[in-house]
Design an enzyme around this catalytic site. Structure first.
Site, PDB file in Angstrom:
ATOM      1  CB  SER A 129      -0.969  -0.031   1.191  1.00 19.71           C
ATOM      2  OG  SER A 129      -1.967   0.943   1.067  1.00 19.71           O
ATOM      3  CD  GLU A 221      -2.417  -2.874  -3.921  1.00 18.18           C
ATOM      4  OE1 GLU A 221      -3.547  -3.200  -3.517  1.00 18.18           O
ATOM      5  OE2 GLU A 221      -1.779  -1.931  -3.417  1.00 18.18           O
ATOM      6  CG  HIS A 291      -5.375  -2.724  -0.236  1.00 16.19           C
ATOM      7  ND1 HIS A 291      -4.469  -2.242  -1.163  1.00 16.19           N
ATOM      8  CD2 HIS A 291      -5.222  -1.940   0.862  1.00 16.19           C
ATOM      9  CE1 HIS A 291      -3.819  -1.218  -0.661  1.00 16.19           C
ATOM     10  NE2 HIS A 291      -4.255  -1.009   0.567  1.00 16.19           N
TER      11      HIS A 291
END
Length: 318
Positions: A129, A221, A291
């Protein structure tokens, strides 16, 4: 004069692309792993599952000074997070650094970190992330990193996902085989694996942390984005040449995507497929990373073999 400058730029770009990737030393039992905040706050009681996991692998955990600090959303002020991360990078007894959680904040400290000693004596940096800021900067510095679960996500991570991190840290062989889907784009490719969270990659464009994708396999992502945002980010990556010489694209979890009251007209698969179609490269969707609970470890900076065929998708780390 202009020709001279152009030659210097070309030489610089070639030199960077040819510079050998440094693989940090793999861990052994008894080694110490530091847990720090580079972004959102994280507290000692929440770190217990991660500490127990490290200890079950025969490793020691060292909580950084930022664990427990509370500066609005962040795990300490910028100065505190800079000092903590720098200390762990320069500590010879720390063999890996595990970022506690994502959110936002790593970009606020990246330009104040001194990687001089770290590049000579690299160690594994782990997370995903917002940690894509570190993955990208260290890829530019030519040091491999681990896109992996974080202490914040350990409690919900399946055992087999935790095992992928252990294998990566201890230098055991890693390869993934999953069923292919009708909308995957078939093909084979080999190259260095790069990437991370697409929102972060997009935000780093034009900065010294922006990665070079030439001849590489790009992983992307994201979470909780509007579909038109994905379209805008993909077009900006395209306009910046991210796809011109990329050899393949691995799309991980695109979780909780949103649409407007007036539909955008394409989902994330259709958006990415349409923009990447002209490059004739293999593309896999819904790869188990990002995630979601099934967030398997990826060694960014490592060479991989990537194949998408009628039955399965294979990703093997060399």
């Amino acid at each position: 004069m202009y020709r001279f400058i152009l030659v210097l730029i070309l030489i610089s770009n070639f030199s960077h692309s040819q510079k050998k990737m440094k693989i940090p030393p793999y861990l052994k039992k008894g080694d110490t792993v530091a847990v720090v905040c580079t972004a959102r706050k994280f507290f000692p009681e929440d770190a217990k599952p991660a500490i127990e996991l490290l200890e079950s692998w025969g490793l020691k955990a060292k909580l950084g000074r930022t664990i427990g600090l509370d500066s609005c959303q962040l795990g300490g002020t910028d100065a505190e997070r800079i000092a903590d991360f720098q200390e762990m990078m320069d500590d010879d007894n720390v063999k890996a650094i595990w970022c506690a959680r994502g959110g936002y904040g790593t970009v606020r400290i990246i330009d104040s970190l001194d990687f001089t000693k770290f590049k000579k004596h690299p160690k594994w940096i782990m997370g995903f992330s917002d940690v894509t800021v570190l993955h990208s900067q260290l890829n530019v510095e030519r040091v491999a990193t681990l896109h992996s679960i974080m202490p914040f996500t350990v409690p919900k991570a399946p055992e087999e996902v935790k095992e992928t991190l252990r294998k990566a840290l201890f230098g055991e062989a890693i390869s993934y085989t999953i069923p292919s889907k009708p909308y995957d784009v078939k093909g084979k490719a080999s190259g260095e694996l790069v990437g991370g969270n697409i929102s972060i990659l997009y935000s780093l464009l034009g900065s010294k942390s922006s990665i070079d994708t030439k001849g590489k396999i790009l992983f992307i992502e994201d979470l909780d984005e509007y579909l038109y945002h994905i379209d805008r980010m993909m077009y900006n990556l395209k306009r910046n040449g991210y796809f011109e010489n990329v050899k393949g694209i691995i799309v991980g979890s695109m979780a909780d995507m949103h649409d407007n009251e007036i539909p955008f007209g394409q989902n994330e698969v259709q958006i990415i497929t349409a923009i990447a179609k002209e490059y004739n490269i293999p593309i896999v969707f819904e790869f188990p990373a990002g995630h979601q609970k099934d967030n398997r470890t990826l060694i960014l900076g490592k060479q991989v073999d990537f194949e998408v065929n009628e039955k399965e998708v294979i990703l093997s780390f060399k």
